[in-house]
Design a protein around this motif. Structure first.
Motif, short mmCIF file in Angstrom:
data_model
loop_
_atom_site.label_atom_id
_atom_site.label_comp_id
_atom_site.label_asym_id
_atom_site.label_seq_id
_atom_site.Cartn_x
_atom_site.Cartn_y
_atom_site.Cartn_z
N LEU A 1 0.83 -1.21 0.00
CA LEU A 1 0.00 0.00 0.00
C LEU A 1 0.86 1.26 0.00
CD1 LEU A 1 -2.79 -1.05 2.56
CD2 LEU A 1 -3.12 -0.59 0.12
N LEU B 1 2.04 2.19 -3.40
CA LEU B 1 0.95 2.85 -4.15
C LEU B 1 0.78 4.30 -3.66
CD1 LEU B 1 -1.21 2.48 -6.31
CD2 LEU B 1 -2.73 1.57 -4.55
N PHE B 2 0.87 4.46 -2.33
CA PHE B 2 0.75 5.80 -1.77
C PHE B 2 1.84 6.71 -2.36
CE2 PHE B 2 2.17 8.98 1.27
CZ PHE B 2 0.99 9.67 1.52
N THR C 1 1.08 7.63 -6.07
CA THR C 1 -0.01 8.62 -6.25
C THR C 1 0.38 9.96 -5.64
OG1 THR C 1 -1.09 7.77 -4.26
CG2 THR C 1 -1.90 6.93 -6.35
#
Lengths: 650, 103
Positions: free
Chosen positions: B20, B23-24, B27
């Protein structure tokens, strides 16, 4: 195992939710915006939806409503997950969601998501309604509220402007529609969002609309659709504006409903065309009239002088007939040209109709159409209008001959005149001046007129008749001009195969026309006789009272049948003027019955705003005299009273 | 900042949390570029929206410093039409670089 669709524009939430739910053995689908989610529903049938509230391309609130409107999903389990749960409680209520979870740290969110799923699987979901899970772990944030307030400000503004706004994304899918757009398209938000913009248009408009949108994207500037398009019987103008930023390209379509404007433009254009033709006609007709007198007169003289068997007779006869037809056309042109000339005098339409029906033209019309029955119902006490007898006569002649000629073989033409009070718009007019009017209705059982022809019916030389056989092509133009000059209105209703009804309305006047056989007022003046006016309408009592006082009568008034019975039980009067329709309480017949029980010789005349009814006939059978239709004139009232007073007692 | 501590706090195992976090970072990197552009072009509503999104994602992940800095940027933007958030954006960039180094 459940099938779960998670809709959120942030990939982090999608990844987290997918991992969490898959670990519990569920099948998880994801969509990054509303429109992708709607597309997925064509091939998937999720049991549970987790939907973010703020998303591009159809937000969560609208998405929830769209899902609820789909027959296969109207009972789907909808869970809203929102970062603005604390600030947007009202919007969340509008989602019609089964549960709401506030976004927060993943550990807290996990617990709430799994709890909702457990409750759903065990059928214990009622307690979730109206709650926001995780709300106590976050706090209402002023800044978030400000951000939302700015968004709302735009939404409110867009929803209150007169233009429609649609936002289109790839493949012309609609992702936003303001209230005006929804109203213009006569649809619901749930239906319009995610639909294809091109499907709004008729096939013949689709190509030019597509080209316009393509040009907007290519040129990156606003492009207008040249001619408006027809949508849902409305005429709509379109302008397309490109919207482009780093991560998003879309097009805004601005819709302006110009139906009313186009209608007014067409009306104005028609009026201008008629005015121009009238002016032109005036000049031409004046010169032609002089020339034609020679062409028409000499063949007639020559025909009288040559032998019966002369070879010249046939061509001379043709010349004479053609000349006379030309004269008729010129006369119509002159009638059009004389429009606006102030030759207004008090005239009665019944007289105009009567004169026409005794004319040689009418006899000729009847002889050509012997199977057409012409029925008249002319109002006996028709009020006058201020008008030009020449134009009104032409109007009657044109309408009547059109009606008769519209009946192919056997049929009926019906002519009616009446007094009426107009207080609401007449078909085809935005507004009418409220007041008393004379109505002339001419109806036929003929072939009817198509809607397309009705549009042009008043244009000069627009005719479905065989040119030269009958008519000049100017008949309805003359009617239009005459009605306009008399400040009147025309209402035409027609259906193919069923016939046509033309109703003309002319403002009534209480001025009397100069007719030689009108009785002098002395002939119907009263001589101090006593009269009781019975009417439930105060203004009507006052008018009648004033008229009767002018005529020299002593007048009393009462507002009801009951009051009249009571009054006459105490005081005897010579005559009563009795309104037939009174509400509430006794009507005219009940009142008269009661009065004649006490005084069988009581004289009365009856007045009413309605047509004669059985109750009026019954009152007359009991001894009441004449029936006068409201509104009545001084002379009609005076004559009716004089006649009743002179007559024997009932 | 300790990954084990953060993943435990979020109730996730360390590998899940790192997934995660990748992905953080992806983005947030893109969002930071857009934030700088929006601020330099004075598209302040758009800048506020991006800061709001960064703040939310950081809250989800339990990244307290990042969350607080993004929240301050959002607040600053709302406070004035010509908010000077250059320093704060720089601070976010540094925090993001720290996270990148950590994974």
């Amino acid at each position: 195992m459940l099938k779960i669709l998670v809709v959120d524009n942030h990939p982090l939430i999608l990844k987290f939710m997918s991992g969490l739910l898959r670990k519990k053995g569920h099948e998880v689908l994801t969509a990054s915006d509303g429109i992708s989610a709607i597309d997925m529903l064509k091939t998937h049938h999720p049991d549970v939806f987790f939907i973010d509230l703020i998303m591009p391309h159809i937000g969560g609130e609208q998405l929830c409503r769209i899902i609820r409107s789909l027959p296969d999903f109207n009972s789907a389990f909808l869970v809203v997950i929102s970062a603005i749960a604390a600030e947007e409680k009202q919007r969340i209520d509008g989602c019609l969601a089964d549960a709401v979870i506030a976004k927060g740290p993943f550990d807290k969110m996990s617990a709430h998501v799994l709890r909702v799923i457990d409750d759903f699987e065990s059928g214990r979901v009622d307690h979730l309604k109206g709650k926001i899970l995780g709300l106590d772990e976050i706090y209402e944030r002023e800044i978030t509220k400000e951000l939302l307030a700015a968004k709302k400000h735009y939404e409110v503004t867009l929803n209150h402007i007169s233009e429609g706004f649609l936002e289109l994304i790839e493949k012309n899918r609609i992702v936003y529609a303001n209230h005006t757009a929804i109203s213009i398209l006569d649809t619901f938000e749930e239906e319009i969002l995610s639909s294809n913009f091109m499907e709004l248009f008729q096939p013949e408009d689709q190509k030019r609309v597509a080209e316009c949108i393509e040009a907007t994207g290519k040129l990156q500037k606003a492009v207008s659709l040249g001619e408006p398009a027809d949508i849902n019987k409305k005429t709509v103008e379109f302008k397309f504006i490109p919207l482009k930023d780093e991560d998003q390209h879309s097009i805004v379509a601005i819709l302006t409903d110009v139906t009313h404007q186009k209608h007014l433009e067409a009306q104005l254009q028609r009026a201008q065309k008629m005015e121009a033709i009238g002016t032109l006609a005036g000049g031409v007709a004046h010169d032609l009239n002089n020339i034609l007198s020679g062409i028409v007169s000499y063949p007639e003289l020559l025909l009288m002088q040559i032998p019966e068997d002369s070879d010249l007779r046939a061509p001379l006869q043709t010349m004479w007939d053609s000349g006379r037809k030309a004269v008729t056309i010129v006369q119509d042109l002159l009638t059009l040209a004389r429009r606006g000339v102030e030759t207004m005098e008090a005239v009665n339409l019944n007289t105009i109709i009567d004169q026409y029906m005794r004319s040689p033209e009418y006899q000729k019309l009847q002889s050509y159409h012997p199977m057409v029955e012409i029925r008249t119902e002319l109002c006996e006490d028709l009020m006058n209008i201020m008008g030009s007898p020449v134009h009104l006569s032409k109007t009657v002649m044109n309408l009547l001959s059109n009606a008769v000629e519209a009946v192919d073989n056997k049929g009926e033409v019906y002519i009616k005149t009446d007094n009426c009070y107009v207080d609401r718009p007449i078909n085809g007019y935005e507004t009418v001046a409220e007041g008393e009017y004379i109505l002339m209705k001419i109806a036929d059982t003929g072939s009817g007129i198509s809607a397309a022809d009705l549009e042009h019916i008043f244009e000069p030389f627009y005719t479905k008749k065989k040119m030269g056989r009958s008519g000049t092509g100017l008949g309805m133009a003359v009617v239009w001009g005459a009605v306009k000059d008399h400040k009147g209105y025309i209402d035409i209703q027609s259906s193919i195969g069923e016939g046509t009804t033309v109703v003309l309305y002319f403002p009534a006047t209480r001025r009397r026309f100069d007719e030689k056989n009108v009785l002098p007022v002395e002939d119907y003046m009263g001589n101090g006789e006593t009269i009781l006016v019975v009417d439930d309408v105060k203004e009507q009592r006052e008018i009648t009272c004033s008229m009767l006082s002018t005529l020299g009568y002593i007048v009393e008034t009462v507002p009801s049948g009951e009051a009249a019975v009571e009054f006459l039980s105490r005081i005897a009067l010579d005559l009563i003027v009795l309104d037939m329709i009174m509400d509430p309480g006794m009507d005219g017949l009940d009142t008269y019955q009661k009065i004649v029980e006490g005084n069988p010789r009581q004289k009365a005349i009856i007045v009413s705003g309605f047509s004669e009814t059985d109750r009026i006939f019954e009152a007359q059978r009991l001894g009441a005299g004449a029936y006068l239709r409201k509104p009545f004139t001084l002379d009609k009232l005076g004559q009716a009273i004089k006649k009743e007073l002179k007559g024997p007692k009932p | 900042m300790n990954l084990k501590h953060l993943s435990d706090k979020m109730g996730l195992d360390e590998n899940e949390y790192i997934d995660l976090l990748y992905l953080f970072i992806d983005t947030a990197t893109a969002d930071l570029v857009n934030l700088k552009t929006a601020v330099s072009n004075e598209y302040m509503n758009k800048a506020a929206g991006i800061a709001h999104s960064l703040k939310g994602a950081a809250l989800n992940m339990g990244l307290t410093d990042f969350f607080e800095t993004a929240a301050t940027i959002e607040a600053e933007i709302h406070r004035g039409p010509r908010a000077d958030v250059g320093q704060l954006i720089h601070r976010l960039t540094e925090l993001l670089a720290d996270l990148t180094r950590m994974v």
